[in-house]
Design a protein around this motif. Structure first.
Motif, PDB file in Angstrom:
ATOM      1  N   ALA A   1      10.258  11.106 -49.150  1.00 58.72           N
ATOM      2  CA  ALA A   1      10.543  10.434 -50.412  1.00 58.72           C
ATOM      3  C   ALA A   1      11.254  11.382 -51.392  1.00 58.72           C
ATOM      4  CB  ALA A   1       9.242   9.922 -51.024  1.00 58.72           C
ATOM      5  N   GLU A   2      10.867  12.680 -51.379  1.00 56.83           N
ATOM      6  CA  GLU A   2      11.551  13.649 -52.227  1.00 56.83           C
ATOM      7  C   GLU A   2      13.006  13.806 -51.802  1.00 56.83           C
ATOM      8  OE1 GLU A   2      10.557  15.152 -54.878  1.00 56.83           O
ATOM      9  OE2 GLU A   2       8.453  14.546 -54.901  1.00 56.83           O
ATOM     10  N   VAL A   3      13.226  13.873 -50.496  1.00 57.93           N
ATOM     11  CA  VAL A   3      14.599  14.020 -50.005  1.00 57.93           C
ATOM     12  C   VAL A   3      15.412  12.788 -50.348  1.00 57.93           C
ATOM     13  CG1 VAL A   3      16.003  14.303 -47.938  1.00 57.93           C
ATOM     14  CG2 VAL A   3      13.873  15.569 -48.176  1.00 57.93           C
ATOM     15  N   ARG A   4      14.806  11.606 -50.214  1.00 53.91           N
ATOM     16  CA  ARG A   4      15.532  10.363 -50.530  1.00 53.91           C
ATOM     17  C   ARG A   4      15.922  10.321 -52.001  1.00 53.91           C
ATOM     18  NH1 ARG A   4      12.748   4.332 -50.345  1.00 53.91           N
ATOM     19  NH2 ARG A   4      14.478   3.225 -51.365  1.00 53.91           N
ATOM     20  N   THR A   5      15.022  10.747 -52.885  1.00 54.57           N
ATOM     21  CA  THR A   5      15.319  10.714 -54.318  1.00 54.57           C
ATOM     22  C   THR A   5      16.487  11.654 -54.643  1.00 54.57           C
ATOM     23  OG1 THR A   5      12.999  10.228 -54.775  1.00 54.57           O
ATOM     24  CG2 THR A   5      14.336  11.048 -56.597  1.00 54.57           C
ATOM     25  N   GLU A   6      16.483  12.783 -53.992  1.00 52.47           N
ATOM     26  CA  GLU A   6      17.542  13.747 -54.252  1.00 52.47           C
ATOM     27  C   GLU A   6      18.879  13.250 -53.689  1.00 52.47           C
ATOM     28  OE1 GLU A   6      18.895  17.023 -56.116  1.00 52.47           O
ATOM     29  OE2 GLU A   6      16.822  16.282 -56.113  1.00 52.47           O
ATOM     30  N   LEU A   7      18.833  12.565 -52.529  1.00 57.38           N
ATOM     31  CA  LEU A   7      20.066  12.056 -51.928  1.00 57.38           C
ATOM     32  C   LEU A   7      20.659  10.912 -52.737  1.00 57.38           C
ATOM     33  CD1 LEU A   7      19.127  12.102 -48.138  1.00 57.38           C
ATOM     34  CD2 LEU A   7      20.771  13.591 -49.299  1.00 57.38           C
ATOM     35  N   GLU A   8      19.814  10.079 -53.307  1.00 55.46           N
ATOM     36  CA  GLU A   8      20.324   8.958 -54.082  1.00 55.46           C
ATOM     37  C   GLU A   8      21.049   9.413 -55.342  1.00 55.46           C
ATOM     38  OE1 GLU A   8      16.931   6.520 -54.722  1.00 55.46           O
ATOM     39  OE2 GLU A   8      17.106   5.460 -52.784  1.00 55.46           O
ATOM     40  N   LYS A   9      20.765  10.638 -55.803  1.00 54.63           N
ATOM     41  CA  LYS A   9      21.471  11.145 -56.962  1.00 54.63           C
ATOM     42  C   LYS A   9      22.928  11.454 -56.634  1.00 54.63           C
ATOM     43  CE  LYS A   9      17.328  13.263 -58.987  1.00 54.63           C
ATOM     44  NZ  LYS A   9      16.681  14.550 -59.401  1.00 54.63           N
ATOM     45  N   LEU A  10      23.204  11.749 -55.360  1.00 55.18           N
ATOM     46  CA  LEU A  10      24.576  12.054 -54.967  1.00 55.18           C
ATOM     47  C   LEU A  10      25.444  10.804 -54.877  1.00 55.18           C
ATOM     48  CD1 LEU A  10      23.933  14.646 -52.098  1.00 55.18           C
ATOM     49  CD2 LEU A  10      24.661  15.119 -54.449  1.00 55.18           C
ATOM     50  N   GLY A  11      24.830   9.644 -54.678  1.00 51.37           N
ATOM     51  CA  GLY A  11      25.607   8.432 -54.405  1.00 51.37           C
ATOM     52  C   GLY A  11      25.752   8.247 -52.889  1.00 51.37           C
ATOM     53  N   SER A  12      25.492   7.049 -52.416  1.00 50.05           N
ATOM     54  CA  SER A  12      25.414   6.816 -50.961  1.00 50.05           C
ATOM     55  C   SER A  12      26.545   5.909 -50.496  1.00 50.05           C
ATOM     56  CB  SER A  12      24.061   6.184 -50.603  1.00 50.05           C
ATOM     57  OG  SER A  12      23.845   5.042 -51.406  1.00 50.05           O
ATOM     58  N   ASN A  13      27.778   6.268 -50.855  1.00 49.03           N
ATOM     59  CA  ASN A  13      28.912   5.449 -50.441  1.00 49.03           C
ATOM     60  C   ASN A  13      29.758   6.105 -49.364  1.00 49.03           C
ATOM     61  OD1 ASN A  13      29.809   7.481 -52.054  1.00 49.03           O
ATOM     62  ND2 ASN A  13      31.147   6.193 -53.339  1.00 49.03           N
ATOM     63  N   ARG A  14      29.289   7.117 -48.700  1.00 50.13           N
ATOM     64  CA  ARG A  14      30.012   7.792 -47.639  1.00 50.13           C
ATOM     65  C   ARG A  14      29.092   7.914 -46.428  1.00 50.13           C
ATOM     66  NH1 ARG A  14      28.950  10.540 -52.011  1.00 50.13           N
ATOM     67  NH2 ARG A  14      27.699  12.445 -51.999  1.00 50.13           N
ATOM     68  N   PRO A  15      29.621   7.785 -45.253  1.00 44.62           N
ATOM     69  CA  PRO A  15      28.775   7.770 -44.065  1.00 44.62           C
ATOM     70  C   PRO A  15      28.183   9.119 -43.711  1.00 44.62           C
ATOM     71  CG  PRO A  15      31.089   7.657 -43.454  1.00 44.62           C
ATOM     72  CD  PRO A  15      31.046   7.558 -44.945  1.00 44.62           C
ATOM     73  N   ALA A  16      28.770  10.215 -44.110  1.00 46.17           N
ATOM     74  CA  ALA A  16      28.246  11.524 -43.745  1.00 46.17           C
ATOM     75  C   ALA A  16      28.363  12.476 -44.929  1.00 46.17           C
ATOM     76  CB  ALA A  16      29.019  12.102 -42.547  1.00 46.17           C
ATOM     77  N   LEU A  17      27.432  13.446 -45.003  1.00 49.42           N
ATOM     78  CA  LEU A  17      27.420  14.439 -46.065  1.00 49.42           C
ATOM     79  C   LEU A  17      28.184  15.678 -45.620  1.00 49.42           C
ATOM     80  CD1 LEU A  17      23.664  14.237 -47.146  1.00 49.42           C
ATOM     81  CD2 LEU A  17      25.628  13.268 -48.344  1.00 49.42           C
ATOM     82  N   SER A  18      28.818  16.261 -46.570  1.00 46.40           N
ATOM     83  CA  SER A  18      29.497  17.530 -46.273  1.00 46.40           C
ATOM     84  C   SER A  18      28.482  18.675 -46.274  1.00 46.40           C
ATOM     85  CB  SER A  18      30.589  17.797 -47.317  1.00 46.40           C
ATOM     86  OG  SER A  18      30.008  17.952 -48.610  1.00 46.40           O
ATOM     87  N   TYR A  19      28.925  19.824 -45.796  1.00 52.44           N
ATOM     88  CA  TYR A  19      28.002  20.964 -45.713  1.00 52.44           C
ATOM     89  C   TYR A  19      27.567  21.418 -47.102  1.00 52.44           C
ATOM     90  CZ  TYR A  19      26.271  25.644 -44.748  1.00 52.44           C
ATOM     91  OH  TYR A  19      25.487  26.766 -44.681  1.00 52.44           O
TER      92      TYR A  19
END
Length: 941
Positions: A775-793
């Motif tokens: 849940a902590e990781v999800r909260t932090e990821l949602e701050k980035l915006g989830s409109n791209r299929p993969a995260l950069s390094y």
């Protein structure tokens, strides 16, 4: 003046006026004789006369009324009858044309007179020549003889044609009707007498000709009937079938043997207790040889020191004109006088014994039944059992010795069984294993017959012949018996015939010291005396016990019928075979209903099955990868979709469509079975097992995949939506698919991150340590915006550093695993919003001739839907034209195999209802055969 005088005169003569009350008073006074006003009796001077006058007047008036009624009825009836007659007369056809054809009365009279006069003239002038009359009689006699000869020749020719098979010519029919000189006229007769005799002979000759013709016709019909029967038998023989034989009267022992066959494997308490001769003994003691001597043929295989009898062999001996043997379940008869047939019979017995032994066992309880008929054979039923062993060899099963002992004991425990105990006389008596077993089953010896074999070898080896005498007197073994016999069953030579062994046996006992010195009675030696003694004991026990057994089965039948009436009062007594046939008929009827399913229902079911089997590939293999690669580039998305759809259609779509068609066929079959509400529940296991096996065997036609592949490739190449209805259907499919996928993704995300705030407070759900970290990781990821299929390094490193500052240690792969459901959830929500927006965009799409790029996802789903619709239509046609019939054929083959497997039917059709019906059927069959046997037995007495 005159008018006034007349009026006064009429007034003076006028009667006094009466009121209605006065009239009723007068009438009452006249009727009762009393005054209504004064309440006094009137003067009785003239009242009775008026009373009688009124009564007479009333009677006359009634008579006049009856006359009018009768007269009116007669007049009315006459008029009605006249009218009906006129109507009937008018309805008759007009026959006036006959008057023009038929002669009148004068012409008839003239014609009759002319005929009478012509008769008188012809009778006076016509005279018959006597020579012609005699010639006619002779000719008629010759005609009669010729017809008779022709009839006999025809019968002889037909008999020759039917009885001879060679191509010999039929006997020639000679025409013996030749003209002969007429016999001289009989002298001393008047012309009238000769004429009468001539007419009499003509009449007699006509009757003879008619009788001869009738006989010839009957004979011809008989020959034609025989010819038809011969042709029918010839046709049956050509087809490999046996012509129907007439039902022959069975012998008494055959009837008894059929009862024992019905009792084979019976487990009830009173069953299996009918008399039979049980042949027991140690291995290689000579049991089989004794049985062969009684049957007068070498019918069993032999082995040097090896176990030959591996299963019980029931042999029914009966007397017959030919020495033949036959198995119960076979129609072949082995001629025991031919060595080739004897060899085939021994091979068949050995093969049946080896086939009966299964599962690594050495012996079997499966009974091999055969019958032997021949001249002079005793009538009885014998059962040859495997020999009792004392030591097991390494090639035997571990329980062989105990299995043989239990089988032998089971047969001997029958209180009506005759135990034929075989003891080898050439070995020491102390080595016997079977005598103790026999003594335990029949301690009094009331049904045991002791047979000592190989007496010739015993006499040679024994120094004290008195030992054999003690054995035959029953003083050596600790067992008792009804009788003791000594026999010789061979000279240890395999090729000796039964006749030579019998002759050797008789020579031995004639020259034996035992017989000469009177140590053994003459009735105790030779297999002939043994057979007679065993048969006599067998039939005596049969007569003593068969009535009791029949009563036991009658009581058993009554108890079973009572239980059926109380337990299943409204159901028929159907055994397992009848229930299976009914289930088979219902299932085949329901299979035939597949062709009656409407086309719309088939296509709807097929379309649903196709989407269920292809939805995962459409999302995971086509839609999501194309959207991820496109990055909101419509042209790139369409290009990727075209490539992936074509690859899918050429590689997997046809195979997936066939699997979906099989699944739709299964669902439709299951629904047909579920719709039959009036079916019996006992049929369901049979139906389900047959349908499952048939569907597993059913293979779709091979060229169907090629046909589907061509249709699907052509359908997927079309990109133009032609109607608003198709556009709305595609939007609905897309929205439904996205909603289902979004629900699954949210459930996965909830399982990863744990319950939300509402679930924790309202449903008392708690999160684990792992779920809290997710849940902590999800909260932090949602701050980035989830409109791209993969995260950069860099994004992954930033998220990890932020989490480390908050005390959460995770690696990069952990962050990417959590990112996948978060991105899918966001993507599906945005795609669902685009689908709702595109629902109203068909007008804009049609105005741009299909070049509108905002709703390319709807076009992709439309192409998939069109391909699935085309595939469903093709599959429906294949099912209706070929696959339903092929499935029905597979189903029939499965049912035929199940029908031939009793164990499978017993497994599928079970329960107290089935078992009770089976028991009732068997008890009735046994009882009927027992009653038939008892009736024949009483007649023989």
């Amino acid at each position: 003046m005159s008018r006034i005088l007349n009026h006064r005169m009429r007034a003076s003569l006028k009667k006094p006026s009466w009121t209605p009350i006065d009239k009723r008073a007068v009438a009452f006074s006249i009727y009762t004789g009393r005054s209504l006003i004064l309440h006094k009796s009137l003067a009785p001077t003239h009242i009775p006369r008026r009373k009688y006058g009124m009564l007479v007047a009333r009677a006359v008036r009634g008579m006049l009324k009856i006359r009018y009624l009768l007269l009116g009825g007669a007049v009315g009836g006459g008029m009605t009858l006249n009218k009906k007659y006129a109507e009937w007369k008018d309805g008759l056809p007009d026959m006036g044309w006959l008057n023009e054809i038929l002669p009148d009365n004068d012409q008839w009279d003239k014609f009759t007179t002319t005929l009478i006069s012509a008769k008188d003239k012809i009778g006076d002038q016509l005279q018959i020549d006597p020579r012609l009359r005699e010639a006619g009689l002779a000719r008629a006699s010759e005609l009669r003889e010729w017809l008779s000869q022709r009839y006999e020749d025809a019968v002889a020719a037909a008999a020759v044609n039917n009885t001879t098979s060679s191509m010999e010519p039929a006997p020639k029919i000679v025409n013996n009707l030749q003209s002969r000189p007429p016999p001289p006229s009989a002298a001393g007769r008047t012309p009238a007498e000769e004429s009468a005799a001539y007419e009499k002979r003509i009449h007699s000759l006509q009757e003879e000709v008619l009788s001869l013709q009738a006989r010839y016709q009957r004979e011809l019909q008989r020959l034609e009937q025989e010819n038809r029967e011969l042709r029918q038998q010839n046709m049956l023989l050509r087809q490999g079938r046996q012509p129907p034989t007439k039902k022959m009267k069975r012998s008494l022992i055959d009837m008894y043997s059929s009862v024992l066959d019905e009792l084979a494997g019976w487990e009830a308490g009173e069953a299996g207790r009918l008399p039979r001769v049980v042949v027991v003994g140690d291995q290689s003691a000579g049991k089989t040889s004794v049985l062969e001597m009684i049957a007068q043929a070498r019918i069993f295989p032999r082995g040097a020191g090896e176990m030959c009898t591996r299963a019980p062999v029931k042999v029914t001996l009966s007397e017959g004109p030919y020495h033949v043997a036959q198995f119960r379940d076979s129609s072949r008869e082995f001629d025991l006088n031919k060595e080739s047939d004897l060899a085939d019979l021994r091979k068949e017995v050995e093969m049946r014994m080896r086939n009966s032994v299964r599962g690594g066992r050495t012996v079997s309880t499966e009974v091999i039944a055969m019958s032997v008929r021949g001249p002079g054979l005793p009538r009885m039923v014998l059962v040859d059992l495997p020999g009792v062993i004392s030591t097991q060899t390494v090639d035997m099963a571990a329980d062989t010795r105990e299995a043989i002992k239990q089988m032998t004991k089971q047969y001997m425990d029958n209180p009506n069984a005759i135990i034929l105990c075989i003891q080898d006389g050439s070995v020491d008596a102390e080595r016997s294993n079977v005598t103790d077993l026999v003594a335990s089953c029949d301690p009094q010896g009331k049904r045991t017959i002791f047979v000592l074999t190989k007496v010739d070898l015993a006499e040679e080896n024994l120094a004290n012949p008195n030992r054999i005498r003690r054995i035959l007197e029953g003083k050596l073994f600790p067992m008792k018996a009804l009788g003791y016999y000594a026999v010789v069953t061979g000279r240890s030579r395999k090729d000796d015939s039964i006749q030579s062994i019998r002759e050797y046996e008789e020579r031995f006992f004639r020259s034996s010291k035992l017989f000469k010195e009177g140590l053994v009675a003459a009735a105790q030696v030779t297999t002939r005396n043994l057979a007679m003694g065993v048969a006599d004991c067998f039939w005596r026990m049969v007569r003593d016990s068969v009535e009791q057994q029949a009563d036991a089965f009658k009581a058993m039948r009554f108890n079973l019928e009572t239980e059926w009436k109380n337990t299943f009062p409204r159901q028929r007594e159907l055994d397992r075979d009848e229930l299976f046939e009914r289930a088979r008929a219902e299932l085949l009827d329901q299979s035939a209903e597949l062709s009656a399913v409407p086309a719309a229902a088939w296509e709807q079911r097929l379309h649903g099955a196709l989407w269920a089997s292809t939805a995962e590939r459409v999302f995971s293999g086509i839609y999501l990868p194309s959207a991820a690669q496109a990055h909101d580039d419509v042209d790139k998305f369409n290009t990727s979709v075209d490539i992936k759809l074509r690859e899918w259609a050429e590689s997997e779509l046809a195979r997936q469509s066939i699997e979906a068609g099989r699944e739709a066929l299964r669902e439709e079959f299951d629904e047909l079975l579920a719709r039959s509400a009036d079916t019996d529940a006992v049929y369901e296991p049979v139906k389900k097992a047959a349908v499952e096996e048939a569907l597993a065997r059913h293979q779709w036609e091979e060229r169907a995949q090629d046909v589907l592949r061509v249709l699907q490739v052509n359908a997927l190449q079309d990109r133009c939506v032609r109607s608003r209805a198709e556009w709305d259907a595609a939007v609905a499919l897309m929205d439904t698919a996205l909603r289902e996928r979004l629900t699954a993704v949210e459930a996965d995300l909830k399982a990863l991150t744990g319950p939300g705030f509402r679930d924790r407070w309202l449903r008392w759900q708690y999160t684990s340590e792992e779920q809290a970290r997710r849940a902590e990781v999800r909260t932090e990821l949602e701050k980035l915006g989830s409109n791209r299929p993969a995260l950069s390094y860099d994004e992954v490193v930033a998220v990890r550093d932020n989490l480390r500052r908050r005390g959460v240690e995770v690696d990069n792969e952990y962050i990417r695993e959590t990112w996948r459901p978060v991105y899918l959830r966001n993507f599906l929500q945005r795609a669902q919003a685009r689908a709702r927006d595109c629902k109203k965009s068909f007008y804009l799409y049609s105005q741009q001739n299909g070049q509108e790029k905002e709703c390319c996802e709807v076009v992709m789903f439309w192409r998939v839907q069109a391909a699935l619709r085309t595939t469903a239509n093709a599959l429906r046609q294949q099912i209706a034209n070929r696959e339903a019939a092929r499935l029905d054929r597979d189903l029939r083959e499965v049912l035929d195999e199940m029908s031939a497997d009793p164990e499978l039917k017993k497994k599928l059709l079970s329960g107290r209802r089935v078992d009770l019906a089976e028991e009732l059927k068997r008890v009735r069959q046994v009882q009927e055969k027992l009653e038939e046997f008892i009736e024949a037995l009483n007649k023989e007495k």
